[in-house]
Design a protein around this motif. Structure first.
Motif, PDB file in Angstrom:
ATOM      1  N   ARG A 185      22.231  20.921 -13.483  1.00 42.84           N
ATOM      2  CA  ARG A 185      21.903  20.024 -12.462  1.00 42.84           C
ATOM      3  C   ARG A 185      22.886  20.396 -11.067  1.00 42.84           C
ATOM      4  O   ARG A 185      22.183  20.890 -10.061  1.00 42.84           O
ATOM      5  CB  ARG A 185      22.075  18.584 -12.554  1.00 42.84           C
ATOM      6  N   SER A 186      23.951  20.504 -11.597  1.00 43.31           N
ATOM      7  CA  SER A 186      24.941  20.990 -10.473  1.00 43.31           C
ATOM      8  C   SER A 186      25.789  22.222 -10.982  1.00 43.31           C
ATOM      9  O   SER A 186      25.896  22.195 -12.057  1.00 43.31           O
ATOM     10  CB  SER A 186      25.908  19.736 -10.066  1.00 43.31           C
ATOM     11  N   ASN A 244      30.483  21.073 -15.071  1.00 41.69           N
ATOM     12  CA  ASN A 244      30.407  20.230 -14.016  1.00 41.69           C
ATOM     13  C   ASN A 244      29.361  19.001 -14.276  1.00 41.69           C
ATOM     14  O   ASN A 244      28.398  18.646 -13.475  1.00 41.69           O
ATOM     15  CB  ASN A 244      29.631  20.960 -12.950  1.00 41.69           C
TER      16      ASN A 244
END
Lengths: 146, 146
Positions: free
Chosen positions: B92-93, A35
């Motif tokens: 982070r995500s 991601n």
DNA sequence: AAAATTGTAATTGTGTCAATTACACACATT
DNA sequence: AATGTGTGTAATTGACACAATTACAATTTT
């Protein structure tokens, strides 16, 4: 004292390469799983390639490959390959040398901080990319093609 | 890895308080030694006071004082009192749960990262503010008034 | 009452990491 | 050879965290 996300994402990347042993995986696909952005992955792979853990195959059907058996890549190696800055940061601007404490604190603290970092690194040295990949395979209920 | 300087500056501060046992030390003087701003010191002292390590005396002639014997303040305690964020940061995500690796990597990595952090903390638990102060006194060729 | 000092909130400055864009270069397939 | 695919790297932008700074209310000593 946060480390960057590089280390975890790098391990993520290597785990995918270990599972897809032999088949090149594109940075776009790696980025999709983590991601993040393909360029971020390529930047990580750049460091991992410098360290001798991965290679890349250019052109159509290309992608990243492991250059070494996953059982021979310890997480500590990965950590060192992609994470550059110091674990503990000292004073932003040097302490005042007029003061006895200011003059000595960094040198006095250094051995303890180094020992702490060494202890952390020793733990990361015990686990390999193969261990991580195997654990993921088990949870996903499949086998890694050897 | 721009990690915070809080931990080291907090130990610096406590070492000064240990050496000046009994005498209140102003945040301005502490800041002078650490080469930072008095408000930064007061913010650290706020956390250290919450943890029960220091007290403050307001008004003229006031300042910060140790609330506990320096031999009873381990560096690990200081670390926990002033440093809040996680040692290892994950993606982070969140990784893509469509992928087996994305779905499991964080849970698989967690035990190893926790063990590494525990090893680091165990080292910091071995050393106290009194040890640091004593080492500084030795290098400065003076004795700490008991 | 006046001066000194802490405690805390708010603002600003700085730096790092990650995301993004862009593009040159290398390889593979046709 | 020509074209498409993918890497490698540089440059820009955005987001965020920490530290520096400013300001001021609250408290204590003199």
């Amino acid at each position: 004292m946060p480390t960057s996300t590089r280390f975890v994402v790098a391990v993520h990347t290597l785990a995918i390469l270990a599972i897809n042993e032999g088949r090149p995986v594109r940075s776009e696909d790696l980025a999709f799983s983590a991601n993040t952005n393909p360029t971020v992955i390529r930047s990580l792979l750049s460091g991992l390639a410098d360290a001798g853990f991965t290679t890349a195959q250019l052109g159509a059907g290309g992608g990243a490959l492991l250059a070494r058996k996953p059982s021979h890549i310890a997480l500590l190696d990965v950590y060192r390959a992609v994470e550059d800055s110091e674990l503990f940061s000292m004073h932003r601007s040097p302490p005042n040398s007029v003061c006895v404490v200011g003059r000595n604190i960094q040198n006095v603290l250094r051995p303890t901080l180094d020992k702490a970092q060494a202890a952390l690194e020793a733990e990361l040295a015990c686990v390999t990319v193969a261990d991580i990949a195997a654990e993921i395979a088990q949870r996903g209920d499949f086998r890694i093609p050897s």
